[in-house]
Design an enzyme around this catalytic site. Sequence first.
Site, PDB file in Angstrom:
ATOM      1  N   GLU A 137       0.827  -1.205   0.000  1.00  0.00           N
ATOM      2  CA  GLU A 137       0.000   0.000   0.000  1.00  0.00           C
ATOM      3  C   GLU A 137       0.872   1.271   0.000  1.00  0.00           C
ATOM      4  OE1 GLU A 137      -2.166  -3.200   2.442  1.00  0.00           O
ATOM      5  OE2 GLU A 137      -0.116  -2.562   2.026  1.00  0.00           O
ATOM      6  N   CYS A 152      -2.586  -4.034   6.886  1.00  0.00           N
ATOM      7  CA  CYS A 152      -2.260  -4.349   8.275  1.00  0.00           C
ATOM      8  C   CYS A 152      -2.700  -3.220   9.203  1.00  0.00           C
ATOM      9  CB  CYS A 152      -0.774  -4.635   8.433  1.00  0.00           C
ATOM     10  SG  CYS A 152       0.305  -3.242   8.050  1.00  0.00           S
ATOM     11  N   THR A 180      14.516 -42.873  -7.018  1.00  0.00           N
ATOM     12  CA  THR A 180      15.208 -41.591  -6.922  1.00  0.00           C
ATOM     13  C   THR A 180      16.716 -41.742  -7.090  1.00  0.00           C
ATOM     14  OG1 THR A 180      15.423 -41.766  -4.511  1.00  0.00           O
ATOM     15  CG2 THR A 180      13.441 -40.685  -5.372  1.00  0.00           C
ATOM     16  N   ALA A 181      17.181 -42.977  -7.105  1.00  0.00           N
ATOM     17  CA  ALA A 181      18.611 -43.245  -7.303  1.00  0.00           C
ATOM     18  C   ALA A 181      18.784 -44.721  -7.617  1.00  0.00           C
ATOM     19  CB  ALA A 181      19.409 -42.883  -6.054  1.00  0.00           C
ATOM     20  N   TRP A 239      22.028 -37.321 -13.477  1.00  0.00           N
ATOM     21  CA  TRP A 239      20.770 -36.681 -13.133  1.00  0.00           C
ATOM     22  C   TRP A 239      19.638 -37.526 -13.681  1.00  0.00           C
ATOM     23  CZ3 TRP A 239      21.153 -32.962  -9.718  1.00  0.00           C
ATOM     24  CH2 TRP A 239      22.323 -32.202  -9.662  1.00  0.00           C
ATOM     25  N   ARG A 246      12.646 -23.769  -4.673  1.00  0.00           N
ATOM     26  CA  ARG A 246      13.477 -23.501  -3.503  1.00  0.00           C
ATOM     27  C   ARG A 246      13.432 -22.024  -3.137  1.00  0.00           C
ATOM     28  NH1 ARG A 246      19.418 -26.464  -4.064  1.00  0.00           N
ATOM     29  NH2 ARG A 246      18.734 -28.637  -3.824  1.00  0.00           N
ATOM     30  N   THR A 279      21.692 -37.171   3.911  1.00  0.00           N
ATOM     31  CA  THR A 279      21.957 -36.519   2.631  1.00  0.00           C
ATOM     32  C   THR A 279      23.244 -35.714   2.688  1.00  0.00           C
ATOM     33  OG1 THR A 279      19.594 -36.423   2.092  1.00  0.00           O
ATOM     34  CG2 THR A 279      21.035 -34.868   0.956  1.00  0.00           C
ATOM     35  N   LEU A 283      22.756 -27.091  -1.065  1.00  0.00           N
ATOM     36  CA  LEU A 283      21.350 -26.886  -0.728  1.00  0.00           C
ATOM     37  C   LEU A 283      20.993 -25.396  -0.662  1.00  0.00           C
ATOM     38  CD1 LEU A 283      19.234 -29.123  -0.344  1.00  0.00           C
ATOM     39  CD2 LEU A 283      19.108 -28.478   2.043  1.00  0.00           C
ATOM     40  N   GLU A 285      13.977 -31.448   1.005  1.00  0.00           N
ATOM     41  CA  GLU A 285      14.705 -32.271   0.032  1.00  0.00           C
ATOM     42  C   GLU A 285      15.600 -33.209   0.835  1.00  0.00           C
ATOM     43  OE1 GLU A 285      16.555 -30.605  -3.390  1.00  0.00           O
ATOM     44  OE2 GLU A 285      15.150 -28.917  -3.521  1.00  0.00           O
TER      45      GLU A 285
END
Length: 379
Positions: free
Chosen positions: A57, A83, A173-174, A182, A196, A208, A216, A310
């Site tokens: 605003e 607010c 996943t692997a 990948w 992310r 991980t 990450l 993740e």
Amino acid sequence: MTTSIAPPFPITLALDLAYQALWLTAPNPRVGCVITATDGSVLGQGHTQRVGGPHAEVMALRDAAVRGHSVLGATAWVTLEPCAHVGRTGPCCDALAAAGIGRVVSAMTDPNPKVAGQGMARLAAAGVQTETLPPTSDEAIQARELNIGFFNRMERGLPWVRMKMAASLDGQTALQNGQSQWITGPKARADGHAWRARACALLTGIGTVLEDDPLLNVRGLDVPRQPHLVVVDSRLDMPLNAQLLGTQGTGEQARQIWIYTATTDNADKRAALIARGVSVIDMPGPGGKVDLAGMLRDLALREINELHVEAGHKLNGSFIREGLVDEYLVYIAPQLLGPGQGMAKLAAMDALSDSVKLAFHAVDRIGQDLRLLLRRQPD
């Protein structure tokens, strides 16, 4: 020169502005504001800035002033109720009233208990006409979706937990040897970084960290801030040379690193991590594991709206078994890998009725892969 635009389009324009703040405003909600004259022409517009900066605003009022427009009797279209409290900034409802705005249309009531209708009430008391769109309207639904984590934190005292997974068509996943780079294509990986970027914090498990030594963080995008980092580390096994410990940055937008642990041992490691600016948080649960539900409540107190998970299949399984996942962001690659590592370690079920039931929220093609967005079905 003004731009002519007639209702209901101003609220749509305000939503477009709010989307521009997707990566910027955490932990504040993403809000857009458009001020129009009686003939529908746009006098000013803006969106909420980074935390501590002006709200939508105020930005719209400033924009109108820069353009040389008077806003006396004008209509302000906002995606969330202005607010009514003093936080890091002053009340936006007072700023609108003081500027002479004649009418305020809001897509949603603010779920923050410090506001929750008080903003519109104070505007009405100041002689400003007020209107809030029905919660079933498309604009209200979009405004809520844009701030789903903020609403969740205000209404349930928990962050919105989004679990991201990338898998083959047969759910791996692997490979069995751990190789996973990948499975999905470059466009899907870039899209994952965009997801992310919108989160307040990213979460992974110590497994991980030990296996992949990830950064990450958000890469390949020009982002105004890096999401904070959460690591579930029951025994405090975090290596002091882990790459992610070097991603904190400096200044007001420095990345916080929170390690949740279930042990009081390893005092030297704890002290070394604290010396590096890491917060080590005791959150013991059953079986020597971290109390995940307690961790989520603590993260909400730290103003985490959206938590992007993740992690490996073991921690994924724990989150799912405890019913802590609100949304699944799943990328499916058009390939078959055979035996490998699945998306989540779940116990064997005796009946289909015991399954975790989800509903498709969106299905999109991202490059060569599919992106699935799923949510828990209501009980």
